[in-house]
Design an enzyme around this catalytic site. Structure first.
Site, mmCIF file in Angstrom:
data_model
loop_
_atom_site.group_PDB
_atom_site.id
_atom_site.type_symbol
_atom_site.label_atom_id
_atom_site.label_comp_id
_atom_site.label_asym_id
_atom_site.label_seq_id
_atom_site.Cartn_x
_atom_site.Cartn_y
_atom_site.Cartn_z
ATOM 1 N N LYS A 42 -7.464 6.909 2.946
ATOM 2 C CA LYS A 42 -6.520 5.792 3.005
ATOM 3 C C LYS A 42 -7.316 4.504 2.889
ATOM 4 O O LYS A 42 -8.405 4.390 3.489
ATOM 5 C CB LYS A 42 -5.772 5.863 4.342
ATOM 6 C CG LYS A 42 -4.741 4.771 4.559
ATOM 7 C CD LYS A 42 -4.006 5.007 5.875
ATOM 8 C CE LYS A 42 -2.928 3.970 6.122
ATOM 9 N NZ LYS A 42 -2.185 4.218 7.382
ATOM 10 N N SER A 117 2.824 4.683 7.009
ATOM 11 C CA SER A 117 2.145 3.816 6.066
ATOM 12 C C SER A 117 1.139 4.536 5.179
ATOM 13 O O SER A 117 0.722 3.990 4.163
ATOM 14 C CB SER A 117 1.423 2.711 6.830
ATOM 15 O OG SER A 117 0.408 3.273 7.658
ATOM 16 N N SER A 141 2.279 7.147 11.132
ATOM 17 C CA SER A 141 1.906 7.000 9.719
ATOM 18 C C SER A 141 1.219 8.181 9.071
ATOM 19 O O SER A 141 0.984 8.155 7.860
ATOM 20 C CB SER A 141 1.017 5.769 9.548
ATOM 21 O OG SER A 141 1.826 4.634 9.563
#
Ligand code: GLN
Length: 444
Positions: A42, A117, A141
């Site tokens: 990420k 997210s 997330s």
């Protein structure tokens, strides 16, 4: 179809590393536990000499000068890092639509969000663009996008994995999590990336050991608790609720004792989460001032430079949260918001201790719905916040939680259930997850 899952793919570098790993192996060198495993990060996990932008314009050209501890640990075990993955700006969001670099598309249905997210990380594993992704889970997330994409999403105990090099959103909630296709893969990655780290004082010094006999290492019967209030909540999609309840009621035929537990705090947890995380975010994000690093708008006066930089380079959601956090921290409002939210956090922790005296795990929904349509919830931030109702509990209390893909909705989208265990009980969590997957496969 371009899913927009990766912001950057390190093609040449990954190939060079693969060749190096091959030649090491051919020359008889001992191979690491992740020899040749392709991992995506990420875009919020620092990777030396690579851009880490946190999905934000303010860090668009920021190159990290050091590796996050998890990156070092992956590389020590011979993993190959393939690229950085799209996410909501500073990990704030539930749909990936808050990324400064555009939405990510769900590979199961390109008109739908991947969740957030860590949306890019989830889709990368879903679409086989990499084998494993690392994301971050401050309030869901990892678990929610895993659910929306039909894969495994593990958020370990707070402090299980070093946060050194994870760009901070809300430090007392943030935890690095793992996306994988199987429980065994998630377990192995957890063994590699967890453990003591001198750079993060909140890390718990107890090692997680990968075991292949996860199932057999427990006394039977397993005890799973559920809070009827979670499955009866009006926000939960009726078809999801019915399926999950049916699944739970069948567990007792499979060496699992199911206990119903009263829980009357469900409507408090989202407000408590958003008060405390925005307060921490307002403080953490004050470092982006256009002076030390990141994008900058030059001005003659210092306050003007800070104002212009932040106004120009932060996105709408990030600004909203900084303002919310600054408000709840301000004199006169502190007691009404922060103190109350902290009380709720303490009550939840007491509740968790009492519950895990009775059961090995608790079962929850992951999200009130399956992956929704792009743009569907964009106009109402509160609606988006409320959809975090089932995931923020584990972050408020620090317990480990996992989302397990099990079912398919009549709309064609995947979903599953969430399991949580007591602090540091990832082994129970993983053993039970495998058990639930096996039970579901048997009835399918
Ligand atoms: N959706 C939650 C939020 O926006 C969770 C985010 C996260 O876990 N990083 O705060």
């Amino acid at each position: 179809m371009h899913l927009n899952a990766f912001l950057e793919v390190y093609e040449t570098e990954a190939l060079e590393r693969a060749l190096l790993l091959d030649s090491n192996r051919n020359s008889g060198k001992k191979t690491g536990k992740l020899h040749g495993v392709i991992v995506g990060l990420k875009d919020i996990i620092c990777h030396k000499n690579h851009i880490t932008s946190a999905g934000s314009r303010i860090l668009e050209n920021f190159r990290s000068v050091y590796n996050a501890t998890v990156v070092d640990k992956l590389l020590e075990e011979d993993a190959i890092i393939i690229g950085r993955q799209n996410c909501d700006e500073f990990a704030m969001g539930s749909s990936n639509e808050n990324s400064a670099y555009g939405s990510v598309l769900n590979a199961a249905d390109n008109t739908r969000v991947p969740g957030g997210s860590s949306g890019g990380s989830a889709v990368s594993v879903q679409a086989n663009l990499c084998m494993i992704s690392l994301g971050s889970d401050t309030g869901g997330s990892v678990r929610q996008p895993a659910d929306f994409c039909g894969i495994v999403g593990l958020k370990p105990t707070y402090g299980r994995i070093s946060r050194y090099g994870l760009i901070a959103y809300a430090s007392s909630f943030d935890q690095i999590g793992i996306f994988a296709k199987t429980i065994a893969d998630a377990a192995l990655i957890l063994e590699v990336i967890s453990g003591a780290d001198e750079y993060d004082s909140t890390v718990i010094e107890s090692d997680f050991e990968y075991k292949t006999d996860r199932e057999t290492s427990f006394k039977k019967p397993y005890r799973i608790g559920y809070f009827p209030a979670t499955f009866d909540h009006p926000s939960l999609d009726k078809e999801i609720a019915a399926k999950q309840k049916e699944f739970i009621s069948n567990l007792s035929e499979n060496e699992i004792e199911v206990l119903s537990i009263d829980f009357d705090l469900l409507d408090y947890i989202v407000p408590a989460y958003y008060i405390l995380t925005t307060a921490e975010a307002a403080s953490n994000l004050s470092r982006y001032d256009g002076l030390k690093y990141g994008a900058s708008v030059q001005a003659t006066m210092l306050d003007e430079q800070i104002n212009l930089t932040r106004s120009n380079f932060f996105g709408k959601e990030v600004k909203r949260r900084i303002m919310l956090g600054t408000f709840v921290l301000s004199e006169g409002y502190y007691d009404a918001y922060i103190t109350q939210a902290q009380k709720i956090r303490n009550i939840l922790l007491e509740k968790v201790k009492a519950v895990f005296d009775q059961v090995d795990a608790i079962i929850f929904p992951v999200s009130p719905s399956t992956a929704f349509k792009l743009g569907e919830k964009n106009s109402d931030p509160v609606e988006m916040f409320l959809a975090d109702i089932y995931t923020v509990f584990a972050n408020l209390t620090g317990i480990p939680a996992i989302s397990i893909p099990l079912f398919k909705h009549s709309n064609g989208m995947p979903y599953g259930v969430q399991l949580m265990a007591f602090h540091l009980n990832e082994l129970t969590l993983l053993a039970l997850s495998e058990k639930l997957i096996a039970i579901n496969t048997a009835v399918e």
